[in-house]
Design a protein around this motif. Structure first.
Motif, short mmCIF file in Angstrom:
data_model
loop_
_atom_site.label_atom_id
_atom_site.label_comp_id
_atom_site.label_asym_id
_atom_site.label_seq_id
_atom_site.Cartn_x
_atom_site.Cartn_y
_atom_site.Cartn_z
N ARG A 153 -44.96 -27.32 42.87
CA ARG A 153 -44.65 -26.89 44.23
C ARG A 153 -43.19 -27.19 44.58
N TYR A 154 -42.58 -26.24 45.27
CA TYR A 154 -41.18 -26.37 45.66
C TYR A 154 -41.10 -26.54 47.17
N TYR A 155 -40.28 -27.50 47.62
CA TYR A 155 -40.14 -27.81 49.04
C TYR A 155 -38.68 -27.68 49.45
N GLU A 156 -38.46 -27.30 50.69
CA GLU A 156 -37.12 -27.24 51.25
C GLU A 156 -37.13 -27.85 52.65
N ILE A 157 -36.03 -28.54 52.98
CA ILE A 157 -35.86 -29.04 54.34
C ILE A 157 -34.41 -28.78 54.75
N HIS A 178 -35.71 -39.56 51.87
CA HIS A 178 -35.95 -40.07 53.22
C HIS A 178 -35.44 -39.02 54.19
N ALA A 179 -36.34 -38.48 54.99
CA ALA A 179 -35.98 -37.40 55.90
C ALA A 179 -36.81 -37.51 57.17
N GLN A 180 -36.55 -36.62 58.10
CA GLN A 180 -37.26 -36.62 59.37
C GLN A 180 -38.75 -36.43 59.14
N GLN A 181 -39.53 -37.42 59.49
CA GLN A 181 -40.99 -37.40 59.35
C GLN A 181 -41.43 -37.06 57.93
N ALA A 224 -25.77 -48.07 56.95
CA ALA A 224 -25.77 -46.79 57.65
C ALA A 224 -27.13 -46.58 58.30
N TYR A 225 -27.11 -46.22 59.59
CA TYR A 225 -28.35 -46.04 60.33
C TYR A 225 -28.61 -44.56 60.61
N PHE A 226 -29.87 -44.18 60.53
CA PHE A 226 -30.30 -42.80 60.74
C PHE A 226 -31.39 -42.77 61.81
N PRO A 227 -31.78 -41.57 62.26
CA PRO A 227 -32.91 -41.49 63.19
C PRO A 227 -34.19 -42.07 62.57
N ASP A 228 -35.19 -42.26 63.39
CA ASP A 228 -36.50 -42.77 62.95
C ASP A 228 -36.41 -44.17 62.37
#
Length: 247
Positions: A153-157, A178-181, A224-228
Motif C-alpha cells: 500500500r502506498y500513502y501520501e500526506i 511523525h506527522a499530524q495525527q 525543534a518543536y512541532f504541533p501535537d
C-alpha cells in the motif's frame, strides 16, 4: 527520472524498441533512462524490488515464449506496487485487450504489431512524449506531498502535515514518520529520503525534519518543536544552519 523497461522475447523486435526509446531520449533530451531490456519478467521484478521509488514506463509484450500471459501477469504485479506506473502493451493478441481491463491494469496504450512497425513506432513515440508529460506532472504533485509505502500500500500526506522522520531504533533499514495525527513505520533509509526531498533538513544522523512545520526551535536545548506536542533533537553542529534556515 522516468525509468523505462522493455519486455519482449523476439530479439529483433526487442532491439528495435530499444533503439526507438534511446533515439527519442537523445533527440528530445528527455529526463528518462532505459533500465532493463529483457525477455525475462523476473529481471524487471528484481530491478523494481531493489529500486522501490521507481517512476516507470513499461513496454510489455503479452506472450513471452510459451507463457501466453507473462506480460499481463507482470503488469498486474507492477500495478499492485507502483500506482503511477505507465504501461504499454505491444502485441498481436487483440483478444487479450479485455483482460487488461478485467485485471484493472489500466494501460496507457495497447499497440498492435500487426499494423506494421512504422505505425507502431509512431504510436510508441507519441506515447513516450505523453508518458514524460505525465511524469513531470507527477513530480510537481509529489513535491507537495510526502509518499511512503507499507507492504503493497502506498500513502501520501501533504508536507504541511509532515513533522519529521527518524531512523527506527535498532533498525537502520526502517523509518518512523511523525506527522499530524499519524505515526507509522516503513522500510527506507534517511539518506534516500534526504535525496528525494531536498527541502527537508537533516538535523541529526537519525533525524530528517520538515522546517515548514516547526513552531519553535530552542537553540539552547537544541530541540525543534512541532504541533501535537511533537519534538526532536537537533545535532549541535546543525543548530546554526537550522537557525539560519528558519529566519
Amino acid at each position: 527520472m522516468l525509468t523505462t523497461f522493455i519486455l519482449e522475447d523476439n530479439p529483433q523486435q526487442r532491439f528495435y524498441y530499444q533503439q526507438v526509446v534511446r533515439t527519442q531520449i537523445m533527440i528530445d533530451e528527455l529526463d528518462m533512462q532505459l533500465a532493463v531490456v529483457t525477455a525475462t519478467p523476473a529481471a524487471i521484478q528484481d530491478y523494481l524490488v531493489q529500486n522501490p521509488q521507481t517512476h516507470g514506463l513499461f513496454l510489455f509484450d503479452i506472450e513471452i515464449g510459451t507463457d501466453l500471459t507473462a506480460g499481463l501477469d507482470l503488469a498486474v504485479w507492477v500495478r499492485e506496487r507502483f500506482f503511477d506506473a505507465q504501461i504499454i502493451f505491444m502485441t498481436t493478441h487483440t483478444e487479450m485487450a479485455f483482460l487488461t481491463f478485467e485485471r484493472k491494469i489500466a494501460p496507457m496504450d495497447y499497440l498492435l504489431k500487426d499494423k506494421g512497425m512504422t505505425l507502431v513506432e509512431a504510436q510508441l513515440r507519441a506515447d513516450i512524449q505523453l508518458a514524460v508529460q505525465r511524469y513531470n506532472q507527477t513530480i510537481v504533485t509529489n513535491t507537495q506531498k510526502f509518499g511512503y509505502r507499507i507492504g503493497q500500500r502506498y500513502y501520501e500526506i501533504p508536507f504541511t502535515q509532515l513533522y519529521f522522520l527518524e531512523t527506527a531504533p535498532g533498525n537502520t533499514g526502517k523509518l518512523i514518520i511523525h506527522a499530524q495525527q499519524r505515526q507509522a513505520e516503513f522500510i527506507g533509509k534517511l539518506s534516500e529520503q534526504a535525496t528525494k526531498y531536498p527541502h527537508l533538513f537533516l538535523a541529526h544522523r537519525s533525524i530528517l525534519l520538515n522546517p515548514q512545520t516547526i513552531v519553535n526551535f530552542d537553540t539552547a536545548k537544541r530541540v525543534a518543536y512541532f504541533p501535537d506536542q511533537q519534538s526532536c533533537l537537533v545535532a549541535f553542529r546543525k543548530v546554526a544552519a537550522l537557525n539560519h534556515l528558519l529566519r
